[in-house]
Design an enzyme around this catalytic site. Sequence first.
Site, mmCIF file in Angstrom:
data_model
loop_
_atom_site.group_PDB
_atom_site.id
_atom_site.type_symbol
_atom_site.label_atom_id
_atom_site.label_comp_id
_atom_site.label_asym_id
_atom_site.label_seq_id
_atom_site.Cartn_x
_atom_site.Cartn_y
_atom_site.Cartn_z
ATOM 1 N N TYR A 88 -17.836 -7.534 16.168
ATOM 2 C CA TYR A 88 -18.713 -8.356 15.312
ATOM 3 C C TYR A 88 -19.108 -7.496 14.119
ATOM 4 C CZ TYR A 88 -22.760 -11.502 14.408
ATOM 5 O OH TYR A 88 -23.670 -12.349 13.842
ATOM 6 N N LYS A 142 -17.686 -15.423 15.834
ATOM 7 C CA LYS A 142 -18.904 -16.145 16.242
ATOM 8 C C LYS A 142 -18.629 -16.927 17.536
ATOM 9 C CE LYS A 142 -21.610 -15.163 12.555
ATOM 10 N NZ LYS A 142 -23.004 -14.742 12.461
ATOM 11 N N ASP A 169 -20.600 -19.130 7.057
ATOM 12 C CA ASP A 169 -20.118 -18.437 5.857
ATOM 13 C C ASP A 169 -19.417 -19.356 4.856
ATOM 14 O OD1 ASP A 169 -21.307 -16.198 6.827
ATOM 15 O OD2 ASP A 169 -19.479 -15.093 7.278
ATOM 16 N N ALA A 199 -31.521 -15.303 -3.439
ATOM 17 C CA ALA A 199 -31.865 -16.695 -3.112
ATOM 18 C C ALA A 199 -30.609 -17.519 -2.897
ATOM 19 C CB ALA A 199 -32.723 -17.282 -4.231
ATOM 20 N N ALA A 202 -28.716 -17.577 2.899
ATOM 21 C CA ALA A 202 -29.625 -16.918 3.841
ATOM 22 C C ALA A 202 -31.048 -16.910 3.290
ATOM 23 C CB ALA A 202 -29.140 -15.495 4.116
#
Length: 503
Positions: free
Chosen positions: A25, A97, A169, A225, A228
């Site tokens: 990961y 994931k 993502d 910004a 996430a």
Amino acid sequence: MRQQNKVLFYELVRRHIRELLPIIYTPTEGDAIAAYSHRFRKPEGCFLDITDPDSIDERLSKFGEAKDIDYVVVSDGEGILGIGDQGMGGIRISIAKAALMTLCGGLHPGRVIAVGLDTGTNNKNLLNDPLYMGNKFPRVRGEEYDIFMEKFITSLTKRFPHAVLHFEDFGVINGRPVLEKYRKVLPCFNDDIQGTGAVVMASMTAALKITKRELLDSQVVIYGAGSAGLGIADQIVNHMVTKGATKEEARAKIHCMDRRGLILDDMHDKSTPAQQSYADSAAEWEGIDTRSLVDVIEKVKPTVLVGCSTQAGAFTEEVIKTMYKHNPRPIIFPLSNPTRLHECVPEDALKWTDFNALVATGSPFKPVEGHVISENNNCFTFPGIGLGAVLSRATVISDTMISAAVDQLAAGSPGIADYKKGLLAPLEVIDETSAQVATAVILQALKEGVAKVEEEESPAGGKVSVPRDFDGCMKWVKEQMWKPVYRPMIKVEHVDSIHTHQY
Ligand SMILES: NC(=O)c1ccc[n+]([C@@H]2O[C@H](COP(=O)([O-])OP(=O)(O)OC[C@H]3O[C@@H](n4cnc5c(N)ncnc54)[C@H](O)[C@@H]3O)[C@@H](O)[C@H]2O)c1
Ligand SMILES: O=C(O)C[C@H](O)C(=O)O
Ligand SMILES: [Mg+2]
């Protein structure tokens, strides 16, 4: 090993999780994704191609029938960690994931699919690379992209009606609009927006408890910004509202910066609607250099500084010391992954604040002089949220289910008893933590009437009745979780008699 012997692989990683998680990961996955076409040996996951949308259903059909799939991770590879557009290589983030859904979330490895959407790439290196395996044209935008996504969702919901969908993502252009559209259609969430928002809110809650401060007294600067950063902002607002603030009051306590500096209300033509909802008043900032993080901190005097900007080293000594000047116990979260992109390293943040800062990072870091550095990574939330949604057969994943996950994760913080032990539970018990988070999500889904688990026939036959008390529900959750153990080899007709869980 994962492809050849899943029991051995998952048990090995579980036993040596601190050593091996960074390899399967974050941060190593970033290198594996960037080198995808060069290291390719054999395909893994489901490849969907924008030039061939009519093949989506057939490609998905190779993974089973309605009853076979619980969970799907999908990426279009545009916003991989902090390393940007990786085109088709992005399928590896879905694979990583999905593996964590088994390792930490206890989903059966055969019941999870990793999907990559190949919609082109704007990465010039990939476009010029003769070995690049994806489509060699710029990213398709607009209607054609939307139709492709719609076809994917339609095929998915028809073929795997019980599956929970995890978006990972996506770039800032598609991430939020796709989530907003499809969260009304099927149980889905965006890990970078909601998973990250949840883990950061949990570690912030723990940090506030440790320093005996109230959430509503916080002032937060979010540096970066994007998906996430704005997901974190939204989660903080949700929590402030549950503590009695209005949405406007809560938003006024959050100040977001992107590559243009502080988001101001006179930038609306160049900001996304989500950014604009956090805009500070340009009139109030007149005469101040809103591109300078130090100047922004001088005026806001934030109690919390979050980094998700992909800008390595952006939290300089001056930045951290300015935070410390205004706060005896600043909360500082440099979250950009992989490790080399962190806004600062924990050792510096601690030394520059005489070890008074509460620090948690996006990638793994070693302890600093006895202070455990928690990995403030969405791997502490998405497995529990995903497992909870799967087991409850939730029809939606609501904001309140995510907030339940936050409170549960925060309650398990070892830092509350001893702040040096870190803000989040250790990795070694991440499967236990995920079971707790899943339990909170399930109980909330049942309360909201969006859990269908008790209405349907279970795969093992009969109706399920989920205990409404936390311990009873958690016991049930743990019984459902797949464990990496070798099962006895028996004749097929006896299979039913050895079912220990419902899969
Ligand atoms: N720890 C975690 O669990 C976690 C979760 C999600 C994302 N992340 C990390 O956060 C980072 C951002 O991810 P994302 O998905 O939000 O990406 P994104 O592309 O959506 O957002 C990046 C943001 O950073 C801003 N930015 C770029 N340069 C800047 C600068 N010089 N100053 C201020 N802002 C700047 C951009 O304008 C954009 O708003 C990545 O490194 C990612 O790995 C960590
Ligand atoms: O993948 C990770 O480690 C966390 C997060 O989803 C990210 O995009 O950085
Ligand atoms: Mg991510």
